[in-house]
Design an enzyme around this catalytic site. Structure first.
Site, PDB file in Angstrom:
ATOM      1  N   TYR A  63      15.056  -7.218  -6.495  1.00  0.00           N
ATOM      2  CA  TYR A  63      15.224  -5.771  -6.619  1.00  0.00           C
ATOM      3  C   TYR A  63      15.272  -5.175  -5.225  1.00  0.00           C
ATOM      4  O   TYR A  63      15.059  -5.867  -4.217  1.00  0.00           O
ATOM      5  CB  TYR A  63      14.063  -5.155  -7.418  1.00  0.00           C
ATOM      6  CG  TYR A  63      12.716  -5.506  -6.837  1.00  0.00           C
ATOM      7  CD1 TYR A  63      12.146  -4.720  -5.836  1.00  0.00           C
ATOM      8  CD2 TYR A  63      12.023  -6.628  -7.260  1.00  0.00           C
ATOM      9  CE1 TYR A  63      10.931  -5.056  -5.268  1.00  0.00           C
ATOM     10  CE2 TYR A  63      10.805  -6.976  -6.701  1.00  0.00           C
ATOM     11  CZ  TYR A  63      10.261  -6.186  -5.716  1.00  0.00           C
ATOM     12  OH  TYR A  63       9.066  -6.525  -5.147  1.00  0.00           O
ATOM     13  N   SER A  96       7.141  -2.777   2.857  1.00  0.00           N
ATOM     14  CA  SER A  96       5.948  -2.799   3.708  1.00  0.00           C
ATOM     15  C   SER A  96       5.992  -3.842   4.811  1.00  0.00           C
ATOM     16  O   SER A  96       5.235  -3.754   5.777  1.00  0.00           O
ATOM     17  CB  SER A  96       4.686  -2.994   2.861  1.00  0.00           C
ATOM     18  OG  SER A  96       4.629  -4.283   2.293  1.00  0.00           O
ATOM     19  N   THR A 129       3.372  -4.308  -1.328  1.00  0.00           N
ATOM     20  CA  THR A 129       2.258  -5.258  -1.387  1.00  0.00           C
ATOM     21  C   THR A 129       2.233  -6.254  -0.239  1.00  0.00           C
ATOM     22  O   THR A 129       1.198  -6.872   0.018  1.00  0.00           O
ATOM     23  CB  THR A 129       2.277  -6.030  -2.718  1.00  0.00           C
ATOM     24  OG1 THR A 129       3.516  -6.733  -2.837  1.00  0.00           O
ATOM     25  CG2 THR A 129       2.089  -5.090  -3.898  1.00  0.00           C
ATOM     26  N   ASP A 130       3.352  -6.447   0.471  1.00  0.00           N
ATOM     27  CA  ASP A 130       3.383  -7.485   1.498  1.00  0.00           C
ATOM     28  C   ASP A 130       2.347  -7.254   2.595  1.00  0.00           C
ATOM     29  O   ASP A 130       1.730  -8.207   3.078  1.00  0.00           O
ATOM     30  CB  ASP A 130       4.780  -7.588   2.120  1.00  0.00           C
ATOM     31  CG  ASP A 130       5.740  -8.385   1.261  1.00  0.00           C
ATOM     32  OD1 ASP A 130       5.321  -8.862   0.187  1.00  0.00           O
ATOM     33  OD2 ASP A 130       6.914  -8.534   1.653  1.00  0.00           O
ATOM     34  N   LYS A 202      -3.441 -10.425  -0.757  1.00  0.00           N
ATOM     35  CA  LYS A 202      -2.377 -10.881  -1.648  1.00  0.00           C
ATOM     36  C   LYS A 202      -2.371 -12.405  -1.681  1.00  0.00           C
ATOM     37  O   LYS A 202      -2.142 -13.061  -0.667  1.00  0.00           O
ATOM     38  CB  LYS A 202      -1.024 -10.348  -1.164  1.00  0.00           C
ATOM     39  CG  LYS A 202       0.140 -10.620  -2.123  1.00  0.00           C
ATOM     40  CD  LYS A 202       1.405  -9.948  -1.622  1.00  0.00           C
ATOM     41  CE  LYS A 202       2.568 -10.165  -2.572  1.00  0.00           C
ATOM     42  NZ  LYS A 202       3.797  -9.483  -2.108  1.00  0.00           N
TER      43      LYS A 202
END
Length: 366
Positions: A63, A96, A129-130, A202
């Site tokens: 995406y 991110s 989230t990275d 993460k």
């Protein structure tokens, strides 16, 4: 063309039109007690997957991030109005991995300014989230407030089946509006868990359960209610010695990843790139191979700080003077912080002159 987006709330169906408009299903929010004034929560958006969109409902991992602006995110979740008076600001619109030190400082200053307003009860930061774990730890170190700061993201874009962003964002606003979240430091709201921004990380890149802490969550948000299990023992936010209002830039800190048969020239490259500290992401207990010890000693003699961390993914804990004589070499250990969090703490600490002993104290306390 319209796509049906399923969330973890079976009763809520989100429709995303080709023009980007958002609409949501029936409200499930738990309202404040009758007569109670609703708190005000500001959502500061920075982009990421939570603002992403894919070509079809089957695209949960393929995406484009940072496509949906904050006003559309808020409009697509009318349940928020039952929790708080919510308004949004678009700080950035990026994936991110493109966060820089300058953007961290800009974001920190804006969050600090917002929370100085007596009318603002809390702030939510939407984030990819990275590098969410780095930003949440940075804010935890430098924003002097006891008001809730909640960092939130999603692992699937809003266009995907079983998208997680809507519920994560709802939970984040619940937290930011909750008096029970005051004084608990920066929080991360992901997959129903309340995690500390200090140690959330993460762990996997394609599951909604991607984020965890080696020491467990602080609590959970269930059906709009907060449940707490523990509090953070380390210094943070209002109790921090650092203040974003006094920081204009962050010094360069490099991470060199440890492995078998690594090339010590990587350390030289970090120094040539202007690093004021090097985080050695070593194997095991932050181990340094025998052929790299003299290199790190020489770099330290030039005034660059050496911080031993570990590449161990879950529960890494570097002991001082174990594996290497840190006292003798004038090195620092990262305690339980992973390399990327050690980088953030070293950068914040080195905005001031620091002795090795002082930097080690900071790593113990934060």
């Amino acid at each position: 063309m319209k796509l049906v987006h399923l969330t973890r709330r079976a009763a809520c169906v989100l429709l995303l039109s080709a023009a980007g408009g958002l609409a949501a299903g029936p409200a499930l929010a738990q309202t404040p007690p009758p007569g109670a004034a609703k708190p005000t929560v500001v959502i500061v958006a920075t982009g990421g997957t939570i603002a992403g969109a894919g070509a079809s409902a089957l695209n949960s991992a393929t995406y484009q991030a940072a496509k949906v602006p904050v006003d559309q995110l808020i409009a697509g979740l009318p349940e928020l109005s039952s929790v708080a008076n919510v308004r949004g600001e678009q700080a950035f619109q990026i994936a991110s991995e493109s966060f820089t030190n300058d953007k961290l400082v800009t974001l920190g200053k804006r969050v600090s300014t917002l929370l100085k307003d007596p009318a603002v009860s809390g702030v939510v930061v939407t984030h990819g989230t990275d590098t969410l774990e780095e930003t949440s730890f940075f804010l935890n170190l430098v924003v002097r407030t006891d008001k809730p700061i909640v960092v939130v993201g999603s692992m699937r874009p809003g266009s995907a089946m079983s998208a997680d962003g809507m519920l994560n964002l709802y939970d984040a606003v619940v937290l930011a509006a909750s008096p029970s979240a005051k004084g608990k430091g920066v929080l991360v709201a992901m997959n129903d868990d309340i995690l500390s921004g200090r140690d959330a990380s993460k762990r996997v890149n394609i599951k909604t359960s991607a984020f965890s802490s080696p020491w467990g969550p602080l609590g959970m948000v269930v059906e709009g209610k907060t449940y707490w299990f523990r509090t953070l023992a380390k210094r943070h936010t209002a109790g921090s010695e650092f203040n974003i209002d006094e920081i204009e830039a962050l010094p360069e800190v490099a991470i060199v990843y440890g492995s078998g048969s690594m090339n010590p020239a990587l350390y030289d490259a970090a120094v040539q790139g202007g690093a004021k500290a090097i985080v050695h992401a070593g194997t095991g207990n932050g181990s340094v191979p025998n052929y790299a010890v003299d290199k790190l000693k020489a770099i330290r003699d030039k005034g660059v700080m050496i911080v031993r961390s570990t590449r161990v993914g879950e529960g890494g804990f570097v002991l001082r003077n174990a594996e290497q004589p840190d006292d003798k070499y004038d090195w620092v250990v990262a305690h339980d912080l992973n390399p990327q969090k050690a980088k953030i703490l070293a950068a914040v600490a080195l905005t001031r002159p620091q002795t090795t002993a002082e930097l080690q104290r900071i790593f113990w306390e934060y």
